[in-house]
Scaffold this motif. Structure first.
Motif, PDB file in Angstrom:
ATOM      1  N   ASP A  59       0.798  -1.088  -0.041  1.00  0.00           N
ATOM      2  CA  ASP A  59       0.023  -0.189  -0.138  1.00  0.00           C
ATOM      3  C   ASP A  59       1.081   1.153  -0.265  1.00  0.00           C
ATOM      4  O   ASP A  59       1.707   1.726   1.076  1.00  0.00           O
ATOM      5  CB  ASP A  59      -1.009   0.251   1.331  1.00  0.00           C
ATOM      6  CG  ASP A  59      -2.230   0.760   1.260  1.00  0.00           C
ATOM      7  OD1 ASP A  59      -1.861   1.870   0.930  1.00  0.00           O
ATOM      8  OD2 ASP A  59      -3.086   1.205   1.475  1.00  0.00           O
ATOM      9  N   LEU A  60       0.895   1.543  -1.052  1.00  0.00           N
ATOM     10  CA  LEU A  60       1.700   2.856  -1.086  1.00  0.00           C
ATOM     11  C   LEU A  60       1.081   4.273  -0.698  1.00  0.00           C
ATOM     12  O   LEU A  60       2.396   5.221   0.006  1.00  0.00           O
ATOM     13  CB  LEU A  60       1.670   3.505  -3.056  1.00  0.00           C
ATOM     14  CG  LEU A  60       2.354   2.523  -3.650  1.00  0.00           C
ATOM     15  CD1 LEU A  60       1.702   3.114  -5.150  1.00  0.00           C
ATOM     16  CD2 LEU A  60       3.895   2.861  -3.901  1.00  0.00           C
ATOM     17  N   GLN A  61       0.336   4.269   0.335  1.00  0.00           N
ATOM     18  CA  GLN A  61      -0.216   5.428   1.040  1.00  0.00           C
ATOM     19  C   GLN A  61      -0.827   5.001   2.501  1.00  0.00           C
ATOM     20  O   GLN A  61      -2.316   5.180   1.544  1.00  0.00           O
ATOM     21  CB  GLN A  61       0.192   6.406  -0.046  1.00  0.00           C
ATOM     22  CG  GLN A  61      -0.191   7.775   1.490  1.00  0.00           C
ATOM     23  CD  GLN A  61      -0.867   9.305   0.653  1.00  0.00           C
ATOM     24  OE1 GLN A  61      -1.256   9.294  -0.291  1.00  0.00           O
ATOM     25  NE2 GLN A  61       0.610  10.401   0.297  1.00  0.00           N
ATOM     26  N   ILE A  62      -1.159   5.150   3.985  1.00  0.00           N
ATOM     27  CA  ILE A  62      -1.295   5.471   4.303  1.00  0.00           C
ATOM     28  C   ILE A  62      -0.924   6.762   5.207  1.00  0.00           C
ATOM     29  O   ILE A  62      -0.236   7.037   5.163  1.00  0.00           O
ATOM     30  CB  ILE A  62      -2.130   4.078   4.924  1.00  0.00           C
ATOM     31  CG1 ILE A  62      -0.386   3.269   6.134  1.00  0.00           C
ATOM     32  CG2 ILE A  62      -2.868   2.843   4.353  1.00  0.00           C
ATOM     33  CD1 ILE A  62      -0.863   2.733   6.605  1.00  0.00           C
ATOM     34  N   HIS A  63      -2.247   7.024   5.976  1.00  0.00           N
ATOM     35  CA  HIS A  63      -2.132   7.763   7.043  1.00  0.00           C
ATOM     36  C   HIS A  63      -2.802   7.795   8.402  1.00  0.00           C
ATOM     37  O   HIS A  63      -3.327   7.905   9.077  1.00  0.00           O
ATOM     38  CB  HIS A  63      -2.586   8.979   7.055  1.00  0.00           C
ATOM     39  CG  HIS A  63      -2.440   9.775   5.900  1.00  0.00           C
ATOM     40  ND1 HIS A  63      -0.557  10.319   5.666  1.00  0.00           N
ATOM     41  CD2 HIS A  63      -2.910   9.832   4.739  1.00  0.00           C
ATOM     42  CE1 HIS A  63      -0.754  10.944   4.111  1.00  0.00           C
ATOM     43  NE2 HIS A  63      -2.466  10.788   4.155  1.00  0.00           N
ATOM     44  N   ILE A  64      -1.913   6.949   9.704  1.00  0.00           N
ATOM     45  CA  ILE A  64      -1.759   6.158  10.693  1.00  0.00           C
ATOM     46  C   ILE A  64      -1.979   7.051  11.586  1.00  0.00           C
ATOM     47  O   ILE A  64      -2.264   6.895  12.848  1.00  0.00           O
ATOM     48  CB  ILE A  64      -0.523   5.063  11.123  1.00  0.00           C
ATOM     49  CG1 ILE A  64      -0.688   3.407  10.091  1.00  0.00           C
ATOM     50  CG2 ILE A  64      -1.185   4.561  11.857  1.00  0.00           C
ATOM     51  CD1 ILE A  64       0.612   2.780  10.483  1.00  0.00           C
ATOM     52  N   THR A  65      -1.020   8.353  11.254  1.00  0.00           N
ATOM     53  CA  THR A  65      -0.721   8.809  12.604  1.00  0.00           C
ATOM     54  C   THR A  65      -1.424  10.743  12.352  1.00  0.00           C
ATOM     55  O   THR A  65      -0.465  11.766  12.435  1.00  0.00           O
ATOM     56  CB  THR A  65       0.863   9.315  12.028  1.00  0.00           C
ATOM     57  OG1 THR A  65       1.434   9.930  11.261  1.00  0.00           O
ATOM     58  CG2 THR A  65       1.684   8.572  12.886  1.00  0.00           C
ATOM     59  N   MET A  66      -2.447  10.602  11.384  1.00  0.00           N
ATOM     60  CA  MET A  66      -3.413  11.890  11.078  1.00  0.00           C
ATOM     61  C   MET A  66      -3.136  12.717  12.723  1.00  0.00           C
ATOM     62  O   MET A  66      -3.807  13.744  12.871  1.00  0.00           O
ATOM     63  CB  MET A  66      -4.736  11.507  10.440  1.00  0.00           C
ATOM     64  CG  MET A  66      -4.534  10.748   8.759  1.00  0.00           C
ATOM     65  SD  MET A  66      -4.046  12.142   7.860  1.00  0.00           S
ATOM     66  CE  MET A  66      -6.044  13.461   8.048  1.00  0.00           C
ATOM     67  N   ASN A  67      -3.851  12.349  13.763  1.00  0.00           N
ATOM     68  CA  ASN A  67      -4.098  12.262  14.317  1.00  0.00           C
ATOM     69  C   ASN A  67      -2.980  13.480  15.382  1.00  0.00           C
ATOM     70  O   ASN A  67      -2.892  14.135  16.701  1.00  0.00           O
ATOM     71  CB  ASN A  67      -4.596  11.535  15.978  1.00  0.00           C
ATOM     72  CG  ASN A  67      -2.688  10.436  16.054  1.00  0.00           C
ATOM     73  OD1 ASN A  67      -3.222   9.995  14.895  1.00  0.00           O
ATOM     74  ND2 ASN A  67      -2.471  10.071  17.374  1.00  0.00           N
TER      75      ASN A  67
END
Length: 299
Positions: A42-50
């Motif tokens: 998966d080329l892009q996820i945002h786990i740390t959006m918080n």
């Protein structure tokens, strides 16, 4: 030996030499080949959006994804550990630390990104039986071949205020950042950004770019001199440049540099103009330029 016998002998020798050379070539090629470990990524996820947007909360503190996702989860981060733990079919996840748009100074931008990177590092270390952070291609290949762990790789979406020198590019390379989406939602020191299709919020965020597009429609919003230099610095450091979110002029300028350096461009979540006509719609000509460089374009 008669002339006919000599000619026949020469033909046999030629065939023997050709077969031998072919065999040696195949053998040598196989000897040089390396087994490639394959996995979905998966080329892009945002786990740390918080971190940039606290209302998302930290998804890593929740053990399981809710069974029934509804509209109530629209502003909730549902990238929970059981999703990452090889349940989605992917083994490699690129986590994009982001939202340096919030920062006013280089120090603020750097700290915001570093906090996200460190959060992932610490969490993976605390759950090392299932997760690991890889900081190089060699490490990724090693973990793919020798473990069943989910592999997390660092990236940065939005390089605003982060790259002011070669030392800055080298610094992010040492943090294990594989690539940086240099330009994100606003026109900045690197160049012009594309508007998201039909997205009023990003048009308001990128107020300068929006006004320029309305009142100065013929003004070229390409890379600045600093943006061009930043790309060279990142290339020197071994950090890939994600061209997603660039204006069409910025993308053209970037491709000029990629061609000059003979390095592959990357677009992790772009749009293709003939399918979806928008500010972010990459043209056929641009896509062909990427292809010829051995780049990667992901819709």
């Amino acid at each position: 030996m008669s002339n006919s016998s000599l000619a026949r002998y020469i033909r046999i020798m030629k065939k023997t030499i050709l077969i031998t050379l072919t065999f040696l070539l195949i053998t040598f090629s196989r000897a040089q080949a390396h087994e490639v470990a394959k996995a979905y990524m998966d080329l892009q996820i945002h786990i740390t959006m918080n971190y940039p947007w606290s209302f998302f909360a930290d998804p890593l503190t929740i053990k399981e994804v809710p069974k029934n996702l509804t509209s109530n989860h629209m502003f909730k981060n549902v990238i929970h550990p059981n999703f990452l733990k090889n349940n989605s079919g992917a083994r490699i996840f690129i986590n994009g630390a982001m939202a340096a748009e919030r920062a006013v100074t280089k120090k603020q931008a750097t700290n915001l990104i570093l906090k996200q990177i460190e959060h992932i590092n610490q969490w993976a270390a605390a759950n090392s039986e299932d997760f690991v952070v890889a900081k190089s291609p060699e490490e990724i290949r090693h973990y793919l071949k020798t473990t069943k762990k989910t592999i997390i790789v660092h990236s940065i979406e939005g390089g605003r205020l982060l790259i002011e020198s070669q030392a800055d590019a080298d610094f992010w390379a040492k943090q294990g950042v594989a690539y940086i989406t240099l330009i994100h939602l606003i026109d900045d020191e690197y160049g012009g950004a594309a508007h998201n299709p039909g997205d009023l919020i990003t048009r308001l965020i990128n107020f300068t770019g929006t006004m320029s597009k309305i009142f100065l429609p013929h003004e070229r919003r390409g890379l600045t001199d600093h943006g061009k230099q930043a790309i060279h610095w990142l290339m020197n450091a071994g950090v890939m440049i994600d061209t997603t979110h660039m204006s069409m002029e910025s993308l053209d300028d970037s491709l000029d540099i990629f061609e000059e350096r003979n390095l592959p461009p990357l677009a992790t979540h772009s749009l293709f103009g003939p399918i979806q006509k928008s500010d972010r719609g990459v043209t056929t000509k641009q896509l062909i330029r990427m292809y010829k460089l051995g780049g990667l374009f992901s819709l």
